[in-house]
Design an enzyme around this catalytic site. Structure first.
Site, PDB file in Angstrom:
ATOM      1  N   GLU A   1      -0.293   8.371  12.300  1.00 57.03           N
ATOM      2  CA  GLU A   1      -1.021   7.597  13.314  1.00 57.03           C
ATOM      3  C   GLU A   1      -0.119   7.025  14.402  1.00 57.03           C
ATOM      4  O   GLU A   1      -0.299   5.888  14.826  1.00 57.03           O
ATOM      5  CB  GLU A   1      -1.781   6.433  12.635  1.00 57.03           C
TER       6      GLU A   1
HETATM    7  C1  TNX Z   1      -4.988   5.273   7.493  1.00 56.89           C
HETATM    8  S1  TNX Z   1      -3.718   7.123   5.813  1.00 56.89           S
HETATM    9  C2  TNX Z   1      -3.645   4.933   7.411  1.00 56.89           C
HETATM   10  C3  TNX Z   1      -3.278   3.592   6.967  1.00 56.89           C
HETATM   11  C4  TNX Z   1      -4.479   2.783   6.603  1.00 56.89           C
HETATM   12  C5  TNX Z   1      -5.476   3.645   5.880  1.00 56.89           C
HETATM   13  C6  TNX Z   1      -6.655   2.901   5.355  1.00 56.89           C
HETATM   14  C7  TNX Z   1      -2.539   6.855   6.697  1.00 56.89           C
HETATM   15  C8  TNX Z   1      -1.418   7.761   6.577  1.00 56.89           C
HETATM   16  N1  TNX Z   1      -2.625   5.828   7.537  1.00 56.89           N
HETATM   17  O1  TNX Z   1      -2.520   2.956   7.977  1.00 56.89           O
HETATM   18  O2  TNX Z   1      -4.061   1.727   5.794  1.00 56.89           O
HETATM   19  O3  TNX Z   1      -5.917   4.621   6.781  1.00 56.89           O
HETATM   20  O4  TNX Z   1      -7.455   3.711   4.576  1.00 56.89           O
END
Ligand code: TNX
Length: 525
Positions: free
Chosen positions: A337
């Site tokens: 992300e």
């Molecule tokens: C996505 S999954 C994220 C996290 C959040 C999560 C909550 C991922 C690699 N990154 O930053 O905590 O969703 O479900």
């Protein structure tokens, strides 16, 4: 659980030792689990209805050289409920019934985690090539003893193990769970309790998400404000859940995990998810201005400054210190992300940082976005997206990238079970037990087949979770479903069988005071 309710639970579980008149005489006392009742399902089971093993007050735990630590742990686990002495001995008198734990090179074909368990009159023997295999065999044995073995106080009953043989070994080398210490800190005591519980299902890696926008949870000597500021009061979602692991607490956790054959995998998330680092050290931003601390749950807004040498000095210090503290092979550098990092910058950053992990002797590991960087060919990518295809990851696999499967719509333990679940999130959907169980890691993504898959992991993000009770409620009973996908051969995969085995497992959690979600998909006994 109160002492009274615990006593009631134990009493309710104490099954009669003698069959009542008119019922067929069973070979074994009521409440003796079948060899096929184990989670994760063993690879091969041959029941022998003509024999059984009786754990009795005279039983000894016999250990070959190298098996003593596993033997001591097993004896300590069996003493509270049985009230037996269970001495751990190097050799036993022929007459004493024995549980024998034997390191044996003839078990080499079963690999480092495989084992063979043979149960019969007077002897229960677990043979393995390595201590990890003996430990796995003891996790099986605990489930083959009657449920009351998990009682914290002595229970009078016959401790019979069904007769026969189990020959078992894992499908995948990596079976993982993940805790997020950044959104809400979890204490070393809570992490240890989680290790105890996940290792019962032969989960052998615990990934710790140690940094994120809200907090930084591991001491780094070269950058002390990371923890004094971003592990301090007010950090965490809603400002609740401050704390961090000192180096000595982290090392103690590694040792505790290792005694249970669990490898700790540390993660420092970068180049996104770095707001807490930038609050502590404004020089990690491009404009040198500290951002405000964040206690909300938004994602994708922070980025390290990709063109700045300070960034790489920081990253290398963190990787060097973390690698020095971590005996396990993996160092997770996040990479998810990074919406505030332009794509070209992201790739440039990873091309520079991936080799740093190698420089300090570790295998780089990151979320699947990492696969965009050519240098990820020697790395492990953790698939967390929900899509049915991922061409970027499939292409990386052709260049050598290995994959851990954690698709968020099946493997994320922080997703709600259904609409009414009081904890958790739902962005990847609701995940009931059957959804967590009914998929195959090797057919989930085209171009990411069995040989490329290192294993599976069940991440548990903690935006909504604070206490150990919260963690357990989300993890159980879905974690065992993921553990079975990681350990058991596809040929054993069967929802009806799994649901039945889970239903009889529930009272064990109750006896151990472990919280779990009583899913309506399961008939709990
Ligand atoms: C996505 S999954 C994220 C996290 C959040 C999560 C909550 C991922 C690699 N990154 O930053 O905590 O969703 O479900």
């Amino acid at each position: 659980m109160t002492t009274l309710s615990r006593l009631v639970a134990v009493a309710a579980l104490s099954l009669p030792l003698v069959a009542s008149p008119g019922t067929a005489v069973a070979a074994e006392p009521a409440g003796t689990p079948a060899l096929t009742s184990v989670i994760p399902a063993p690879a091969r089971v041959t029941a022998d209805p003509n024999t059984s093993f009786r754990l009795a007050s005279r039983t000894v735990v016999r250990v070959s050289p190298g098996a003593r630590a596993v033997g001591e742990r097993l004896a300590a686990e069996l003493r509270p409920a049985t009230g037996f002495a269970l001495p751990v001995v190097a050799a036993a008198a022929r007459s004493a019934p024995a549980i024998s734990l034997m390191l044996d090179s003839s078990a080499a074909p079963l690999g480092s985690e495989g084992y063979e368990l043979t149960s019969g009159a007077g002897a229960l023997t677990i043979k393995a090539y390595r201590a990890a295999g003996l430990f796995a065999g003891t996790r099986t044995l605990l489930q083959l003893l009657p449920t009351e073995i998990d009682s914290p106080t002595p229970v009078r009953r016959a401790w019979t193990v069904a007769g026969g043989r189990i020959t078992d070994q894992p499908r995948f080398a990596y079976r993982g769970a993940m805790l997020d210490l950044a959104r809400h800190f979890h204490t070393p005591g809570e992490i240890k309790r989680y290790i105890d519980e996940i290792s019962r299902f032969k989960v052998n890696h615990l990934h710790l998400h140690l940094s994120d926008d809200q907090g930084w949870r591991i001491q780094i000597d070269a950058w002390p404000r990371l923890t004094t500021v971003s592990g301090g009061p007010g950090t965490g979602v809603d400002g609740v859940g401050p704390g961090f692991l000192t180096k000595s607490q982290y090392s103690d956790l590694i040792a505790y995990a290792a005694e249970r054959f669990v490898t700790i995998v540390p993660e420092i998330d970068m180049p996104g998810h770095v707001n807490a680092a930038q609050v502590a050290y404004p020089e990690l931003t491009c404009d040198g201005v500290a951002p405000p601390p964040r206690t909300d749950t938004a994602v994708g807004y922070s980025s390290l400054c990709i063109g700045s040498e300070t960034t790489y000095r920081f990253v290398e210090d963190v990787i060097r210190e973390l690698a020095a503290l971590t005996p396990g092979p993996y160092l997770h550098i996040g990479g998810d992300e990074a919406h505030a990092t332009p794509e070209a910058d992201y790739v440039a950053f990873m091309q520079r940082v991936l080799p740093l992990v190698t420089k300090y002797g570790k295998t780089a590991y990151g979320w699947n976005e990492l696969a965009k960087a050519p240098a990820a060919s020697t790395a492990v990518a953790q698939y967390w997206n929900t899509g049915a295809t991922n061409p970027t990851l499939a292409a990386a696999v052709t260049r050598g990238t290995k994959v851990v499967m954690s698709p968020a719509n099946q493997a994320y333990l922080d997703m709600k079970y259904d609409r009414d679940t009081p904890l958790g999130l739902s962005w990847a959907g609701y995940i009931e037990v059957r959804t967590a169980y009914d998929w195959d890691p090797a057919t989930r993504l085209p171009g990411v087949a069995e040989p490329a898959i290192l294993g599976v992991e069940a991440p548990l993000w903690s935006e909504t979770l604070r206490t150990l009770d919260d963690i357990e409620f989300m993890a159980f009973p879905r974690l065992p479903a993921l553990a079975e996908l990681g350990w058991s051969p596809v040929s054993t995969h069967d929802w009806t069988s799994f649901a039945t085995r889970l239903g009889t497992y529930g009272p064990r959690w109750t006896l151990r005071d472990v919280n779990f979600y009583p899913s309506p998909q399961i008939r709990w006994s």
